[in-house]
Design a protein around this motif. Structure first.
Motif, PDB file in Angstrom:
ATOM      1  N   ALA A   4      46.435  37.554  52.700  1.00 40.59           N
ATOM      2  CA  ALA A   4      47.244  38.007  53.832  1.00 40.59           C
ATOM      3  C   ALA A   4      48.002  39.295  53.501  1.00 40.59           C
ATOM      4  CB  ALA A   4      48.219  36.912  54.247  1.00 40.59           C
ATOM      5  N   LYS A   5      48.474  39.427  52.274  1.00 37.17           N
ATOM      6  CA  LYS A   5      49.273  40.598  51.880  1.00 37.17           C
ATOM      7  C   LYS A   5      48.418  41.799  51.487  1.00 37.17           C
ATOM      8  CE  LYS A   5      52.932  37.804  49.816  1.00 37.17           C
ATOM      9  NZ  LYS A   5      53.527  37.421  48.526  1.00 37.17           N
ATOM     10  N   GLU A   6      47.354  41.536  50.724  1.00 35.80           N
ATOM     11  CA  GLU A   6      46.595  42.617  50.101  1.00 35.80           C
ATOM     12  C   GLU A   6      45.178  42.792  50.637  1.00 35.80           C
ATOM     13  OE1 GLU A   6      48.210  44.529  47.998  1.00 35.80           O
ATOM     14  OE2 GLU A   6      49.973  43.220  47.996  1.00 35.80           O
ATOM     15  N   GLY A   7      44.717  41.832  51.429  1.00 35.70           N
ATOM     16  CA  GLY A   7      43.343  41.895  51.912  1.00 35.70           C
ATOM     17  C   GLY A   7      42.370  41.377  50.874  1.00 35.70           C
ATOM     18  N   ALA A   8      41.117  41.290  51.260  1.00 37.68           N
ATOM     19  CA  ALA A   8      40.096  40.731  50.377  1.00 37.68           C
ATOM     20  C   ALA A   8      39.912  41.570  49.116  1.00 37.68           C
ATOM     21  CB  ALA A   8      38.773  40.590  51.123  1.00 37.68           C
ATOM     22  N   ARG A   9      40.064  42.862  49.231  1.00 36.27           N
ATOM     23  CA  ARG A   9      39.887  43.729  48.056  1.00 36.27           C
ATOM     24  C   ARG A   9      40.982  43.492  47.014  1.00 36.27           C
ATOM     25  NH1 ARG A   9      34.922  44.819  48.796  1.00 36.27           N
ATOM     26  NH2 ARG A   9      34.389  46.134  50.527  1.00 36.27           N
ATOM     27  N   GLY A  10      42.145  43.029  47.462  1.00 35.16           N
ATOM     28  CA  GLY A  10      43.239  42.761  46.540  1.00 35.16           C
ATOM     29  C   GLY A  10      43.204  41.382  45.914  1.00 35.16           C
ATOM     30  N   LEU A  11      42.235  40.562  46.329  1.00 32.27           N
ATOM     31  CA  LEU A  11      42.140  39.207  45.799  1.00 32.27           C
ATOM     32  C   LEU A  11      41.442  39.227  44.445  1.00 32.27           C
ATOM     33  CD1 LEU A  11      42.705  36.180  46.389  1.00 32.27           C
ATOM     34  CD2 LEU A  11      40.337  36.041  47.150  1.00 32.27           C
ATOM     35  N   THR A  12      42.245  39.140  43.411  1.00 31.88           N
ATOM     36  CA  THR A  12      41.740  39.046  42.045  1.00 31.88           C
ATOM     37  C   THR A  12      42.356  37.817  41.404  1.00 31.88           C
ATOM     38  OG1 THR A  12      43.562  40.334  41.120  1.00 31.88           O
ATOM     39  CG2 THR A  12      41.599  41.575  41.845  1.00 31.88           C
ATOM     40  N   PHE A  13      41.743  37.358  40.324  1.00 31.92           N
ATOM     41  CA  PHE A  13      42.327  36.227  39.606  1.00 31.92           C
ATOM     42  C   PHE A  13      43.735  36.576  39.120  1.00 31.92           C
ATOM     43  CE2 PHE A  13      37.826  34.684  38.467  1.00 31.92           C
ATOM     44  CZ  PHE A  13      37.826  33.778  39.501  1.00 31.92           C
ATOM     45  N   ARG A  14      43.915  37.786  38.659  1.00 31.30           N
ATOM     46  CA  ARG A  14      45.234  38.212  38.169  1.00 31.30           C
ATOM     47  C   ARG A  14      46.275  38.178  39.300  1.00 31.30           C
ATOM     48  NH1 ARG A  14      46.431  42.031  33.695  1.00 31.30           N
ATOM     49  NH2 ARG A  14      44.191  41.826  33.497  1.00 31.30           N
ATOM     50  N   ALA A  15      45.879  38.662  40.496  1.00 32.08           N
ATOM     51  CA  ALA A  15      46.811  38.651  41.631  1.00 32.08           C
ATOM     52  C   ALA A  15      47.166  37.218  42.029  1.00 32.08           C
ATOM     53  CB  ALA A  15      46.202  39.393  42.822  1.00 32.08           C
ATOM     54  N   VAL A  16      46.203  36.322  41.966  1.00 35.15           N
ATOM     55  CA  VAL A  16      46.457  34.907  42.292  1.00 35.15           C
ATOM     56  C   VAL A  16      47.388  34.297  41.246  1.00 35.15           C
ATOM     57  CG1 VAL A  16      45.391  32.623  42.527  1.00 35.15           C
ATOM     58  CG2 VAL A  16      44.334  34.626  43.609  1.00 35.15           C
ATOM     59  N   ASP A  17      47.133  34.581  39.973  1.00 32.62           N
ATOM     60  CA  ASP A  17      48.018  34.079  38.917  1.00 32.62           C
ATOM     61  C   ASP A  17      49.449  34.552  39.130  1.00 32.62           C
ATOM     62  OD1 ASP A  17      45.905  32.809  37.612  1.00 32.62           O
ATOM     63  OD2 ASP A  17      45.579  34.471  36.200  1.00 32.62           O
ATOM     64  N   GLU A  25      50.890  35.575  42.017  1.00 34.44           N
ATOM     65  CA  GLU A  25      51.443  34.942  43.219  1.00 34.44           C
ATOM     66  C   GLU A  25      51.821  33.484  42.965  1.00 34.44           C
ATOM     67  OE1 GLU A  25      52.866  34.612  47.012  1.00 34.44           O
ATOM     68  OE2 GLU A  25      52.108  36.472  46.154  1.00 34.44           O
ATOM     69  N   ALA A  26      51.019  32.780  42.175  1.00 32.98           N
ATOM     70  CA  ALA A  26      51.281  31.370  41.882  1.00 32.98           C
ATOM     71  C   ALA A  26      52.302  31.186  40.755  1.00 32.98           C
ATOM     72  CB  ALA A  26      49.976  30.661  41.515  1.00 32.98           C
ATOM     73  N   ALA A  27      52.689  32.291  40.126  1.00 31.87           N
ATOM     74  CA  ALA A  27      53.650  32.255  39.009  1.00 31.87           C
ATOM     75  C   ALA A  27      53.149  31.354  37.878  1.00 31.87           C
ATOM     76  CB  ALA A  27      55.031  31.845  39.490  1.00 31.87           C
ATOM     77  N   VAL A  28      51.889  31.559  37.510  1.00 33.32           N
ATOM     78  CA  VAL A  28      51.283  30.815  36.411  1.00 33.32           C
ATOM     79  C   VAL A  28      50.827  31.823  35.355  1.00 33.32           C
ATOM     80  CG1 VAL A  28      50.550  28.887  37.876  1.00 33.32           C
ATOM     81  CG2 VAL A  28      48.985  30.806  37.488  1.00 33.32           C
ATOM     82  N   PRO A  29      50.558  31.362  34.142  1.00 36.36           N
ATOM     83  CA  PRO A  29      50.110  32.284  33.091  1.00 36.36           C
ATOM     84  C   PRO A  29      48.812  33.009  33.467  1.00 36.36           C
ATOM     85  CG  PRO A  29      50.720  30.159  32.140  1.00 36.36           C
ATOM     86  CD  PRO A  29      50.735  29.990  33.637  1.00 36.36           C
ATOM     87  N   ALA A  30      48.696  34.224  32.995  1.00 36.06           N
ATOM     88  CA  ALA A  30      47.478  35.006  33.230  1.00 36.06           C
ATOM     89  C   ALA A  30      46.271  34.232  32.720  1.00 36.06           C
ATOM     90  CB  ALA A  30      47.585  36.361  32.539  1.00 36.06           C
ATOM     91  N   GLY A  31      45.206  34.249  33.493  1.00 40.46           N
ATOM     92  CA  GLY A  31      43.981  33.553  33.122  1.00 40.46           C
ATOM     93  C   GLY A  31      43.851  32.164  33.708  1.00 40.46           C
TER      94      GLY A  31
END
Length: 191
Positions: A21-34, A36-42
């Motif tokens: 919703a914020k960044e669009g499909a191109r902004g959807l990366t595993f790093r961006a999800v990590d 947003e979810a406030a979890v460790p990278a990876g």
């Protein structure tokens, strides 16, 4: 190896919806999800086999979260099956979807992405078709006025009304949107 902690997976998918919703499909990366979810990278890469897997699961999760709760369903079934009840149902539907703004915007991003990804297109087509069929079946079981075509026309009309409301909220005022819902039910749903 893909992990199976269902609670963590759901949190990551919800984070993916927010990123879409914020960044669009191109902004959807595993790093961006990590992030947003406030979890460790990876973390996300441990739960999803690929970005396509994450996109597909995000699409399914939006639909899960848009479903009415049991109290809403019970209240709807208890009402008299007439056009007034139909209008109330449509106001509730538009309100429920509009309240999950990021989910609907993420779904729009997923639909655009589906034009480039056949697997995602297949999943979304199946899910939307099942949703439309379920709405038609519920309508027919409920005894509400109108037919399957009315359900499909309202589906199309309200989808665009919601797009306007979420993307360009100044096009119609809240009062105008309310009047449009009433008018759509009155003109499309025949007794």
């Amino acid at each position: 190896m893909v992990r199976r902690n269902d609670e963590r997976r759901a949190a990551l998918v919800d984070a993916a919806i927010e990123v879409l919703a914020k960044e669009g499909a191109r902004g959807l990366t595993f790093r961006a999800v990590d992030t947003e979810a406030a979890v460790p990278a990876g973390t996300a890469s441990n739960y999803f086999a690929s970005r396509d897997d994450l996109l597909t699961q995000a699409g399914a999760r939006v639909y899960e979260r848009l479903q009415p709760d049991q109290a809403t369903i019970a209240r709807q079934r208890a009402n008299t099956p007439d056009r007034t009840t139909y209008a109330i149902l449509m106001h509730e539907l538009v309100g429920r979807i509009s309240a999950f703004r990021t989910g609907y915007l993420a779904l729009l991003e997923l639909r655009l992405e589906a034009t480039r990804r056949p697997e995602l297109r297949a999943v979304l087509t199946e899910r939307v078709r099942a949703d439309v069929d379920a709405n038609v079946a519920h309508h027919e079981e409920s005894g509400l006025p109108g037919d399957a075509t009315a359900v499909r026309l309202l589906y199309l009309a309200f989808n665009w009304l919601i797009v306007e409301q979420l993307t360009l909220p100044g096009v119609f005022s809240e009062a105008e949107r309310e009047q449009l819902v009433e008018a759509a039910v009155e003109r499309i749903v025949t007794p």
